[in-house]
Every structure is written in structure tokens, then in C-alpha cells.
Design a protein around this motif. Structure first.
Motif, PDB file in Angstrom:
ATOM      1  N   LYS A  44       0.807  -1.235   0.000  1.00 58.96           N
ATOM      2  CA  LYS A  44       0.000   0.000   0.000  1.00 58.96           C
ATOM      3  C   LYS A  44       0.834   1.277   0.000  1.00 58.96           C
TER       4      LYS A  44
ATOM      5  N   LEU B  77     -10.143   0.217   8.061  1.00 54.74           N
ATOM      6  CA  LEU B  77      -9.177  -0.190   7.038  1.00 54.74           C
ATOM      7  C   LEU B  77      -7.907  -0.784   7.625  1.00 54.74           C
ATOM      8  N   ASN B  78      -7.834  -0.852   8.946  1.00 52.15           N
ATOM      9  CA  ASN B  78      -6.630  -1.400   9.561  1.00 52.15           C
ATOM     10  C   ASN B  78      -7.005  -2.485  10.560  1.00 52.15           C
ATOM     11  N   GLY B  79      -6.578  -3.708  10.285  1.00 54.04           N
ATOM     12  CA  GLY B  79      -6.937  -4.853  11.112  1.00 54.04           C
ATOM     13  C   GLY B  79      -6.320  -4.784  12.500  1.00 54.04           C
ATOM     14  N   THR B  80      -5.070  -4.318  12.562  1.00 52.88           N
ATOM     15  CA  THR B  80      -4.361  -4.270  13.844  1.00 52.88           C
ATOM     16  C   THR B  80      -5.085  -3.367  14.839  1.00 52.88           C
TER      17      THR B  80
ATOM     18  N   TYR C   8      -0.484  -9.544  12.086  1.00 51.17           N
ATOM     19  CA  TYR C   8      -1.357  -8.505  11.527  1.00 51.17           C
ATOM     20  C   TYR C   8      -0.612  -7.180  11.377  1.00 51.17           C
TER      21      TYR C   8
ATOM     22  N   GLU D 270       2.176  -4.080  11.120  1.00 48.97           N
ATOM     23  CA  GLU D 270       3.304  -3.703  10.257  1.00 48.97           C
ATOM     24  C   GLU D 270       4.604  -3.927  11.025  1.00 48.97           C
TER      25      GLU D 270
ATOM     26  N   ASP E 295      -1.208   3.718   8.121  1.00 46.98           N
ATOM     27  CA  ASP E 295      -1.591   2.639   7.217  1.00 46.98           C
ATOM     28  C   ASP E 295      -3.019   2.870   6.683  1.00 46.98           C
TER      29      ASP E 295
ATOM     30  N   ALA F 273      -6.365  -8.328   7.419  1.00 50.75           N
ATOM     31  CA  ALA F 273      -4.926  -8.556   7.553  1.00 50.75           C
ATOM     32  C   ALA F 273      -4.719 -10.038   7.799  1.00 50.75           C
TER      33      ALA F 273
HETATM   34  N1  HSE Z   1      -0.983  -3.850   9.278  1.00 52.60           N
HETATM   35  C1  HSE Z   1      -2.069  -3.935   8.351  1.00 52.60           C
HETATM   36  C2  HSE Z   1      -3.354  -4.046   9.141  1.00 52.60           C
HETATM   37  C3  HSE Z   1      -1.887  -5.117   7.463  1.00 52.60           C
HETATM   38  O1  HSE Z   1      -3.287  -4.309  10.348  1.00 52.60           O
HETATM   39  O2  HSE Z   1      -4.431  -3.849   8.591  1.00 52.60           O
HETATM   40  C4  HSE Z   1      -2.835  -5.156   6.311  1.00 52.60           C
HETATM   41  O3  HSE Z   1      -2.657  -4.075   5.439  1.00 52.60           O
END
Ligand code: HSE
Length: 413
Positions: free
Chosen positions: A108, A161-164, A191, A193, A204, A304
Motif C-alpha cells: 500500500k 481499514l486497519n486490522g491491527t 497482523y 506492520e 496505514d 490482515a
Molecule cells: N498492518 C495492516 C493491518 C496489514 O493491520 O491492517 C494489512 O494491510
């Protein structure tokens, strides 16, 4: 004989054997038969590029450390770039496209920064630059925006939009865990980065909403121009208030179109039980889209993780094989999209203040007009309230009057 073999085989090279790269190899091995059937050719992983060695892993047999081996091999049709980061991924991707190889990526940072340029090269060369996995992990969202939703004027995209961060906020809300402990768990699950700052500070999610907005607008949105706040200031006390409001705290990336102008931002929001994204918990992502003729549509899935992300990458590989010699048109020009002034956006704000001797409810009313006071079980010594919609710029000015502020979170109840 050799020629026939070439015609039925598509050779790919995977750049980066980390979480996603090893997932790509695993997905291709696991679902080999059905993937080949759908692609119409046998997909063969000819090379994996990584700086490291993987003794004991069968990948070692096809492992190379020098990108030029891949670049100079005319049998390689498609590059899977899953290295992350802008360099050397940008140089490798550009060289690959210029050498006549399509590129599929989950990167991304690179797509947000140089997507328009790489798409233009792919178009010129009748190749493809595909990036389904760059937003929403395993959720199909790039392809739907490019093909299924083309009848609409898209006026809103709001996404978790961010799984973490969604995993962290969910664990904090449901189990009362502390921020740092949950972050560690998210990292262990693959999950997060490499640098978790990109997740927790919202960078992110910012790149992802920049990619989606660029696609909707058809022209470049620079992520540096998007107002971005992360989740590091969210506390267990905020969670208690959210519970009292039958609401949840979610990190949202949002773009709305007013006339010809896009207003984009990333920030934590308290969202109410009627909000379409309220049920999106854990590592799951959800992307809500509003079109002027379609009305509302939502995309949901694992945002993620190794295999969900690899699933999206491999779907791009299949698409690239199916479209060899043809460019799948993607409109994302290098000229800049006009973004609205952030200070002009209107939001409601949840405000927590220390209820000391100096805090006067009359001054709150005088400053913000009528507000909705909120109490939370087990929280003392505070005044908390939700404002009516106020422009961001005006709110920032008004809140300066108070030195009792504990926290401020935007609200979409
Ligand atoms: N670190 C990102 C998240 C991984 O947690 O969404 C997927 O792009």
C-alpha cells in the motif's frame, strides 16, 4: 514441445518471502488445481527473491538473492511484489513493467505513492499493475470499484481499514485489555506492520483511504494531504463512555464528496449501534460505500493476515494471467485531486473534561451551545458531553478555552 509447454504455463516470481510472500506460495500450492483452471494456465512459481536463506524450506530450491536474475529471465511473466516499503519495491516494479512483466502487489505504501505512474506504464505496455491486496487484506474492494460500481457517482467511502487497530480496540472494549498487551498479540498473529507506529498512528489506514479516494476520483490523492489521527490516546475510560452510549470506538478512514471536492480524514470515531460498521470487530475490516444510484453497499472480511492477504494477491495473479497482452483499464491519473479544507469538515465531538472547581457548565453552553451530557458507571470527577455538529476549525478554536480537557473523540451516533 518446449513451445507448447510455454503456452500453457505462466511463470511468476515472488519478491519477498515474509508473511504475505510465504502465504502466496502456500495458496498457490494448496489450491493449485482450481487456480490453474480459473487462470487457464498452469501457474508456476519460478523464483522467490529474498535477502535471507530458508534452509529446510522447499522454497530454498527456487530462492534467488539477485533481482536481475528475475528481470532478465524472459520466461517470467508476472512479478508478485510483496516486499512492503517504497524502495526497492518501486525500482523493481518499474523495471519489471518496463521489461514487459505484469506486477501484482499488496504494497500500500508503494501503490499510494506511485500507483498512478506504475498504472500508466502498465497501460502503455499492455500489461497490468494490480493491487487488490493493498486495501482491506482479503476483501475485494479495488476490483469492485473498478468494475462493479462504475455506474455510480461514489459520494462516500468510510472504512475500518486497519486490522491491527480494530483488533486492539475490540480487545480493549470487550475484554478490558491494556493497549500494549493487545498490540503485542496483534504482532504475534502477523497482523501488524514491521513498525507498528504505521498501524496505531493511522498512517496505514491513511494510505488505504488515499488509494480508494484516488480510484474514485480518477486522479491522485496524496496521503500527506489527509488529516490523520491514530488510536494511541484512546483509554479504558473512553471505552466505558462508549459502552454507556451503546457505541464502539473505531478507527475510520473516510472520504466524502461534496460537489467536486473530496473531504478525507482518518481518526477514531465513536460510532452508534445503527452505524453499518458497528459489527466489524477484531481483525476484520469493513468498507462502506455510497453511490448516487446504487445507494449503500458494504464489503466485509479479514483485513490482515497471511492467507487472506495472499488470497487477494493470487486473485490478481489469476487476473493478470487471464489478461495477458491486454491492459485492464484503471483510471487513476497523476494529476492531483482537489481535496477540501479539513477545517471546513463538520463533525460532532465527544469531550471529556476534568470536573474541577474552575469548570463551569454555563461556559460549556456559551461555547458549544446545547450539548448532550454523558455519564459512565465507575467514572468520577469528570464532565463528558457530545456537541452538535461543528466545523473542525471552529471546534479547534473553541476547545482551546478549556485546560480541563482529558480527551476528544469524534462521534457518529
Ligand atoms: N498492518 C495492516 C493491518 C496489514 O493491520 O491492517 C494489512 O494491510
Amino acid at each position: 514441445m518446449h513451445k507448447n509447454k510455454e503456452a500453457v504455463m505462466a511463470n511468476i516470481a515472488v519478491l519477498g518471502y515474509g508473511t504475505v510472500g510465504s502465504g502466496v506460495v502456500e495458496v498457490i500450492n494448496t489450491n493449485h488445481e482450481s487456480i490453474n483452471k480459473r487462470a487457464g494456465k498452469d501457474i508456476n512459481v519460478k523464483y522467490v527473491l529474498d535477502l535471507r536463506d530458508f534452509e529446510g524450506d522447499p522454497v530454498q530450491k527456487i530462492l534467488v538473492h539477485d533481482f536481475d536474475i528475475i528481470l532478465n529471465d524472459p520466461e517470467v511473466d508476472i512479478i508478485v511484489e510483496v516486499m512492503g516499503g517504497v524502495e526497492p519495491a518501486y525500482t523493481f516494479s518499474k523495471k519489471a513493467l518496463l521489461a514487459g512483466k505484469s506486477v501484482c502487489t499488496s504494497n500500500k505504501e508503494l501503490v499510494a505513492k506511485h500507483g498512478a505512474e506504475l498504472l500508466a506504464i502498465a497501460k502503455e505496455k499492455k500489461l497490468n499493475y494490480l493491487f487488490e491486496a493493498s486495501v482491506g487484506g482479503g476483501i475485494p474492494i479495488i476490483r469492485p470499484l473498478n468494475s462493479s460500481l462504475t455506474a455510480d457517482e461514489i459520494t462516500e467511502i468510510t472504512g475500518i481499514l486497519n486490522g491491527t487497530t480494530n483488533y486492539i480496540l475490540t480487545e480493549m472494549a470487550q475484554k478490558g485489555y491494556a493497549f500494549d498487551d493487545v498490540l503485542k498479540k496483534a504482532q504475534d498473529k502477523g497482523y501488524a506492520e514491521r513498525n507498528p507506529e504505521a498501524d496505531v498512528e493511522g498512517y496505514d489506514a491513511c494510505r488505504k483511504i488515499a488509494i480508494l479516494t484516488s480510484l474514485v476520483a480518477g486522479a491522485q490523492v496524496d496521503y500527506e494531504d489527509i488529516h490523520t489521527e491514530g488510536i494511541t490516546k484512546i483509554t479504558d475510560v473512553d471505552m466505558k463512555y462508549a459502552k454507556e452510549l451503546n457505541a464502539s470506538i473505531k478507527l475510520l478512514g473516510r472520504s466524502t464528496k461534496v460537489n467536486d471536492t473530496f473531504y478525507s480524514m482518518v481518526a477514531p470515531f465513536i460510532i452508534g449501534e445503527k452505524h453499518p460498521l458497528i459489527g466489524v470487530n477484531g481483525v476484520f475490516n469493513g468498507i462502506f460505500v455510497h453511490g448516487n444510484v446504487l445507494d449503500d453497499v458494504m464489503f466485509y472480511g479479514r483485513g490482515a493476515g497471511k492467507l487472506p492477504t495472499a488470497s487477494a494477491v493470487v486473485s490478481d495473479v489469476v487476473d493478470a494471467v487471464k489478461h495477458m497482452g491486454t491492459n485492464i483499464m484503471t483510471i487513476w491519473e497523476e494529476r492531483k485531486t482537489k481535496l477540501g479544507v479539513f477545517e471546513e469538515c463538520e463533525n460532532k465531538f465527544f469531550v471529556r473534561m476534568k470536573d474541577d472547581d474552575t469548570l463551569d457548565e454555563f461556559v460549556i453552553k456559551e461555547t458549544f451551545g446545547d450539548v448532550l451530557y454523558v455519564r459512565a458507571k465507575g467514572v468520577d470527577g469528570e464532565l463528558a458531553f457530545v456537541t452538535k455538529p461543528i466545523k473542525e476549525g471552529d471546534f479547534a478554536e473553541k476547545i482551546k478555552k478549556f485546560d480541563q480537557v482529558c480527551n476528544v473523540i469524534r462521534v457518529d451516533l
